[in-house]
Design an enzyme around this catalytic site. Sequence first.
Site, mmCIF file in Angstrom:
data_model
loop_
_atom_site.group_PDB
_atom_site.id
_atom_site.type_symbol
_atom_site.label_atom_id
_atom_site.label_comp_id
_atom_site.label_asym_id
_atom_site.label_seq_id
_atom_site.Cartn_x
_atom_site.Cartn_y
_atom_site.Cartn_z
ATOM 1 N N ASP A 1 54.946 46.274 26.724
ATOM 2 C CA ASP A 1 54.845 45.499 25.486
ATOM 3 C C ASP A 1 56.046 44.593 25.251
ATOM 4 O OD1 ASP A 1 56.501 47.710 25.098
ATOM 5 O OD2 ASP A 1 55.084 48.739 23.801
ATOM 6 N N ASN B 1 54.143 58.578 15.567
ATOM 7 C CA ASN B 1 52.737 58.625 15.129
ATOM 8 C C ASN B 1 51.773 58.755 16.315
ATOM 9 O OD1 ASN B 1 52.783 56.105 16.272
ATOM 10 N ND2 ASN B 1 52.390 54.964 14.386
ATOM 11 N N HIS C 1 51.735 56.745 19.046
ATOM 12 C CA HIS C 1 51.383 55.517 19.787
ATOM 13 C C HIS C 1 51.913 55.553 21.216
ATOM 14 C CE1 HIS C 1 55.202 53.283 18.128
ATOM 15 N NE2 HIS C 1 55.447 53.732 19.327
ATOM 16 N N GLU D 1 48.540 51.560 18.397
ATOM 17 C CA GLU D 1 48.812 52.338 17.186
ATOM 18 C C GLU D 1 47.579 53.163 16.783
ATOM 19 O OE1 GLU D 1 51.769 52.578 16.077
ATOM 20 O OE2 GLU D 1 52.655 50.705 15.356
#
Length: 256
Positions: A68, A136, A138, A143
């Site tokens: 990313d 979380n 990801h 996400e």
Amino acid sequence: MAITIRIFKNADDAGIYVASIAEMVIRQQQHPVLGLATGSTPIPFYKALVNLYDCGLDLSHVTTVNLDEYVGLSGDHPQSYRYFMQEQLFSKTNLHQQNTHVPNGVAEDLDQECHRYDQILQKHTIDFQILGIGLNGHIGFNEPSDTLLAKTHVVHLKEATVKSNARFFESIDQVPNQAITMGVQAILQAKKIVLMAFGEEKASIIEQVILGDVSTNIPASILQLHQDIHFVLDIASASKLLANEKAKKTLGLKVR
Ligand code: F6R
């Protein structure tokens, strides 16, 4: 092959272990492709890989594809992921610059950039994918959501992710709220995957990812479906697994 879990005393030992798996892949393949991550987690791995290079491991035939990049940051911005990779690995080894791929966060046409990146991924199936994990769940910047996207795409980062990444910036306002991320297809197509997680704050998500149901609301849980997935942890991130006697038994976890 299934899930392998290795629990180390500390992140440095874990990094050396993962680098030795990378060395095996690099030496076995004629044109090895490494899928790479940024953030704090893979730093010990990059240190160990640079060490192996210093001891004679050749990387000149290796292609790398990163997961990313932030939208709006160019490769020479100190917080960009291209810059991070230059600092941690690319400039310290004999990797050829033209064989290193990171999405271009300042591309004029972001959809076109995602398409260009997918073409690179299509040409270079990943032999060995390194992953960190967000608090979380990801992976890359895929996400939690009702759906996961297969292809490279632009993502609006969740508030929790922006907050967590603010530690790398001078202030939270400077953290971009969009990124380009590889989708889950290229990740799952990797032949071998190592997800690393270190520190107490990752213990809860690691427990959910390994013991919970597969759910798009915890993107890393889809790794349970991969045929060659390794979780490389330290004692702190494994603490909830280790406290669960049933899980310890079924997963065969041992720390001496
Ligand atoms: C970074 C990436 C992210 C990080 C994750 C964990 O390229 O893809 O998924 O791996 O946010 O970040 P750290 O390692 O900083 O806790």
